[in-house]
Design a protein around this motif. Sequence first.
Motif, mmCIF file in Angstrom:
data_model
loop_
_atom_site.group_PDB
_atom_site.id
_atom_site.type_symbol
_atom_site.label_atom_id
_atom_site.label_comp_id
_atom_site.label_asym_id
_atom_site.label_seq_id
_atom_site.Cartn_x
_atom_site.Cartn_y
_atom_site.Cartn_z
ATOM 1 N N SER A 63 0.827 -1.207 0.000
ATOM 2 C CA SER A 63 0.000 0.000 0.000
ATOM 3 C C SER A 63 0.859 1.254 0.000
ATOM 4 C CB SER A 63 -0.934 -0.011 1.206
ATOM 5 O OG SER A 63 -1.762 -1.153 1.210
ATOM 6 N N LEU A 64 1.906 1.276 0.835
ATOM 7 C CA LEU A 64 2.787 2.448 0.871
ATOM 8 C C LEU A 64 3.571 2.605 -0.432
ATOM 9 C CD1 LEU A 64 4.155 2.149 4.521
ATOM 10 C CD2 LEU A 64 2.501 3.801 3.654
ATOM 11 N N ILE A 144 1.995 -2.574 -9.518
ATOM 12 C CA ILE A 144 1.705 -2.026 -10.854
ATOM 13 C C ILE A 144 0.199 -1.937 -11.072
ATOM 14 C CG2 ILE A 144 1.872 -2.487 -13.326
ATOM 15 C CD1 ILE A 144 4.611 -3.712 -12.816
ATOM 16 N N GLY A 145 -0.516 -3.002 -10.739
ATOM 17 C CA GLY A 145 -1.964 -2.992 -10.924
ATOM 18 C C GLY A 145 -2.654 -1.975 -10.039
ATOM 19 N N LEU A 146 -2.235 -1.860 -8.780
ATOM 20 C CA LEU A 146 -2.868 -0.912 -7.866
ATOM 21 C C LEU A 146 -2.590 0.528 -8.273
ATOM 22 C CD1 LEU A 146 -2.215 -2.617 -4.410
ATOM 23 C CD2 LEU A 146 -4.383 -2.464 -5.634
ATOM 24 N N VAL A 147 -1.387 0.802 -8.747
ATOM 25 C CA VAL A 147 -1.075 2.162 -9.201
ATOM 26 C C VAL A 147 -1.976 2.548 -10.366
ATOM 27 C CG1 VAL A 147 0.680 3.577 -10.337
ATOM 28 C CG2 VAL A 147 1.297 2.171 -8.365
ATOM 29 N N SER A 200 -2.647 10.696 -0.647
ATOM 30 C CA SER A 200 -1.980 9.569 0.009
ATOM 31 C C SER A 200 -2.961 8.776 0.863
ATOM 32 C CB SER A 200 -0.823 10.076 0.877
ATOM 33 O OG SER A 200 0.139 10.753 0.086
ATOM 34 N N ILE A 201 -3.838 9.467 1.575
ATOM 35 C CA ILE A 201 -4.824 8.778 2.410
ATOM 36 C C ILE A 201 -5.787 7.968 1.548
ATOM 37 C CG2 ILE A 201 -6.807 9.160 3.926
ATOM 38 C CD1 ILE A 201 -5.256 11.463 5.189
ATOM 39 N N LEU A 202 -6.269 8.573 0.459
ATOM 40 C CA LEU A 202 -7.209 7.864 -0.417
ATOM 41 C C LEU A 202 -6.568 6.617 -1.022
ATOM 42 C CD1 LEU A 202 -8.938 10.829 -2.303
ATOM 43 C CD2 LEU A 202 -9.979 9.319 -0.610
ATOM 44 N N VAL A 203 -5.393 6.782 -1.582
ATOM 45 C CA VAL A 203 -4.736 5.659 -2.255
ATOM 46 C C VAL A 203 -4.348 4.583 -1.241
ATOM 47 C CG1 VAL A 203 -2.721 4.982 -3.621
ATOM 48 C CG2 VAL A 203 -3.925 7.100 -4.145
ATOM 49 N N PHE A 204 -3.875 4.989 -0.082
ATOM 50 C CA PHE A 204 -3.459 4.002 0.914
ATOM 51 C C PHE A 204 -4.638 3.177 1.419
ATOM 52 C CE2 PHE A 204 -2.811 2.704 5.310
ATOM 53 C CZ PHE A 204 -1.652 1.961 5.194
ATOM 54 N N THR A 205 -5.725 3.836 1.796
ATOM 55 C CA THR A 205 -6.868 3.105 2.330
ATOM 56 C C THR A 205 -7.455 2.151 1.310
ATOM 57 O OG1 THR A 205 -8.288 4.992 1.750
ATOM 58 C CG2 THR A 205 -7.465 4.890 3.995
ATOM 59 N N MET A 206 -7.554 2.577 0.067
ATOM 60 C CA MET A 206 -8.131 1.700 -0.956
ATOM 61 C C MET A 206 -7.169 0.584 -1.344
ATOM 62 S SD MET A 206 -10.318 4.323 -3.375
ATOM 63 C CE MET A 206 -8.987 5.488 -3.589
ATOM 64 N N SER A 207 -5.874 0.861 -1.345
ATOM 65 C CA SER A 207 -4.901 -0.180 -1.678
ATOM 66 C C SER A 207 -4.837 -1.240 -0.587
ATOM 67 C CB SER A 207 -3.516 0.438 -1.880
ATOM 68 O OG SER A 207 -3.516 1.363 -2.941
ATOM 69 N N ALA A 208 -4.899 -0.807 0.681
ATOM 70 C CA ALA A 208 -4.819 -1.764 1.778
ATOM 71 C C ALA A 208 -6.010 -2.703 1.816
ATOM 72 C CB ALA A 208 -4.697 -1.013 3.108
ATOM 73 N N SER A 209 -7.163 -2.242 1.339
ATOM 74 C CA SER A 209 -8.368 -3.072 1.375
ATOM 75 C C SER A 209 -8.715 -3.674 0.011
ATOM 76 C CB SER A 209 -9.553 -2.245 1.881
ATOM 77 O OG SER A 209 -9.777 -1.114 1.049
ATOM 78 N N ALA A 210 -7.859 -3.501 -0.977
ATOM 79 C CA ALA A 210 -8.148 -4.018 -2.315
ATOM 80 C C ALA A 210 -8.079 -5.537 -2.327
ATOM 81 C CB ALA A 210 -7.168 -3.430 -3.326
ATOM 82 N N TYR A 211 -8.991 -6.137 -3.084
ATOM 83 C CA TYR A 211 -9.015 -7.604 -3.187
ATOM 84 C C TYR A 211 -8.776 -8.092 -4.611
ATOM 85 C CZ TYR A 211 -10.869 -12.294 -3.744
ATOM 86 O OH TYR A 211 -11.010 -13.607 -4.080
ATOM 87 N N VAL A 212 -9.460 -7.500 -5.581
ATOM 88 C CA VAL A 212 -9.435 -8.026 -6.947
ATOM 89 C C VAL A 212 -8.029 -7.992 -7.518
ATOM 90 C CG1 VAL A 212 -10.269 -7.668 -9.300
ATOM 91 C CG2 VAL A 212 -11.840 -7.419 -7.367
ATOM 92 N N THR A 213 -7.364 -6.848 -7.426
ATOM 93 C CA THR A 213 -6.031 -6.721 -8.016
ATOM 94 C C THR A 213 -5.007 -7.643 -7.361
ATOM 95 O OG1 THR A 213 -6.509 -4.419 -8.623
ATOM 96 C CG2 THR A 213 -4.205 -5.097 -8.595
#
Length: 274
Positions: A63-64, A144-147, A200-213
Amino acid sequence: PSLLSLPAVVFVGLLFLAPVVHLMFTSVVDDSSGQIRLSFELYRDFLGDRFGWQLLARTFIISLATVLVSLLLAFPVALHMRSMAPRMRTLVAIVLLSPLLTSVVVRTLAWVVLLGPKGLLNDALVSAGLQPITLMYNDVGVVIGLVHVYFGYMLLSLMVSLLKLDDRLLLAASNLGANRWQVLRHVVLPLARPGIATGSILVFTMSASAYVTPALLGGSRSKVMATEIYDQAIQYLEWREAAMLACILFAGVWATVALIARLEQRSRSQGGGA
């Protein structure tokens, strides 16, 4: 004002707070023996297991890394878009933000086609006489996918801050002898901090909880908290374990968000005092 905010409070309470509280109770209430009792054994087992710490660390590192790469890519783009004409800026923004209108599954599957062992990228490398590289089923592929998925949120946040910059401040800094790097470091970056923190807050929170990618690009070799929660709840039907993992992820994400917000508030107060 309180009556006007009541619908939003009820909405958040019923659809957000109530499920979170239910998860917390599910993770600590044990009724397997026929009697309801509080038990923190699941938390103790998870925090005492090396696999649990590796899973948590991989989630936060990915996430970071997603936040850092998104920021490094989006900041120059947002800074350049600031100097564009309004019509051209709108056109470029539509092009760059158009992936947000596409399903996450579709976008991630497109990366599977590109980064797979027999994907377009490796086929091109083999055709050029080079060795194929592994960009799937590891942390690099997940980043790469999360970015790609969350780049637009970082760009939007930065654009809001950078478009508010007063050109007279930049001109004054140049007239006082500052070069471009000094203007960027001492004028642009401090004024862009709110946008950097928000993105940073938006991307971090969504990346930490992402499942599909992570599930499609990481597979079983690069598991994160979200994929483990899915496995525990859906495949193994271990609801208490899934609730425990969800609570730990929730607490970790909110602690990180609170830290980022605190650092931003402190830097803003120091800048105001200066």
